[in-house]
Design an enzyme around this catalytic site. Structure first.
Site, mmCIF file in Angstrom:
data_model
loop_
_atom_site.group_PDB
_atom_site.id
_atom_site.type_symbol
_atom_site.label_atom_id
_atom_site.label_comp_id
_atom_site.label_asym_id
_atom_site.label_seq_id
_atom_site.Cartn_x
_atom_site.Cartn_y
_atom_site.Cartn_z
ATOM 1 N N ILE A 9 0.854 -1.194 0.000
ATOM 2 C CA ILE A 9 0.000 0.000 0.000
ATOM 3 C C ILE A 9 0.889 1.242 0.000
ATOM 4 C CG2 ILE A 9 -1.998 1.140 1.036
ATOM 5 C CD1 ILE A 9 -2.497 -1.434 2.671
ATOM 6 N N PRO A 10 1.553 1.513 -1.149
ATOM 7 C CA PRO A 10 2.321 2.753 -1.201
ATOM 8 C C PRO A 10 1.362 3.927 -1.045
ATOM 9 C CG PRO A 10 2.171 1.748 -3.386
ATOM 10 C CD PRO A 10 1.577 0.786 -2.411
ATOM 11 N N HIS A 11 1.758 4.907 -0.251
ATOM 12 C CA HIS A 11 0.856 6.024 0.005
ATOM 13 C C HIS A 11 1.630 7.304 0.286
ATOM 14 C CE1 HIS A 11 1.548 3.964 3.878
ATOM 15 N NE2 HIS A 11 1.478 5.157 4.417
ATOM 16 N N GLY A 12 0.918 8.416 0.114
ATOM 17 C CA GLY A 12 1.531 9.710 0.372
ATOM 18 C C GLY A 12 0.501 10.815 0.306
#
Length: 154
Positions: free
Chosen positions: A64-67
């Site tokens: 779950i790459p997030h930013g």
């Protein structure tokens, strides 16, 4: 919060060529940038910055790459199933093939966490992950995600 609140079902990818984590993140940033009409470079910078704090590979083949991204008006999610699993430096050291990109406005603190929790709820069930891996079309994959989301909301 539910997946249907932020996931872009029309942009689901069923066989994205990942190749490597280094190649995957720019692909996701470009896809999201096109959909959101935002700079893919800013999206990539935000996701990469978060990734440097520790891998967002949560285990069981899920990342779950997030930013947080300036100019974004609401929480946005993009889902991709990779054509081949990649080494993502996940916490369980297993290769990743299911990826949720999660982007939030800079001021979406609690809602960002609620969206992460919604994704986590859906991906913690082995049977749901198996169905996600077996779905043959974007519509079938969307149906699995919606069904799991509704089940977990009950």
């Amino acid at each position: 919060m539910h997946l249907s609140d932020f996931l872009d079902f029309d942009a689901i990818k069923t066989a994205l060529p990942g190749g490597s984590k280094k190649a995957l993140l720019p692909q996701l940033a470009n896809l999201a940038g096109q959909r959101l009409e935002l700079d893919p470079g800013a999206i990539l910078a935000s996701v990469s910055e978060r990734e440097q704090l520790g891998s967002t590979g949560f285990g069981q083949g899920v990342a779950i790459p997030h930013g947080k991204v300036e100019g974004l008006k609401q929480i946005y999610g993009l889902f991709a199933r990779l054509a081949e699993p990649i080494d993502y430096k996940a916490i369980d050291a297993k290769p990743v093939d299911l990826v949720f990109l999660l982007l939030s406005p800079p001021d979406a603190g609690a809602d960002h966490l609620k969206a992460l929790a919604a994704i986590s709820r859906v991906t913690r069930h082995a049977a749901t992950l198996e169905k996600m891996r077996g779905a043959r079309s974007r519509d079938a994959l969307a149906a699995v995600l919606i069904g799991a989301d509704e089940r977990d909301a009950a």
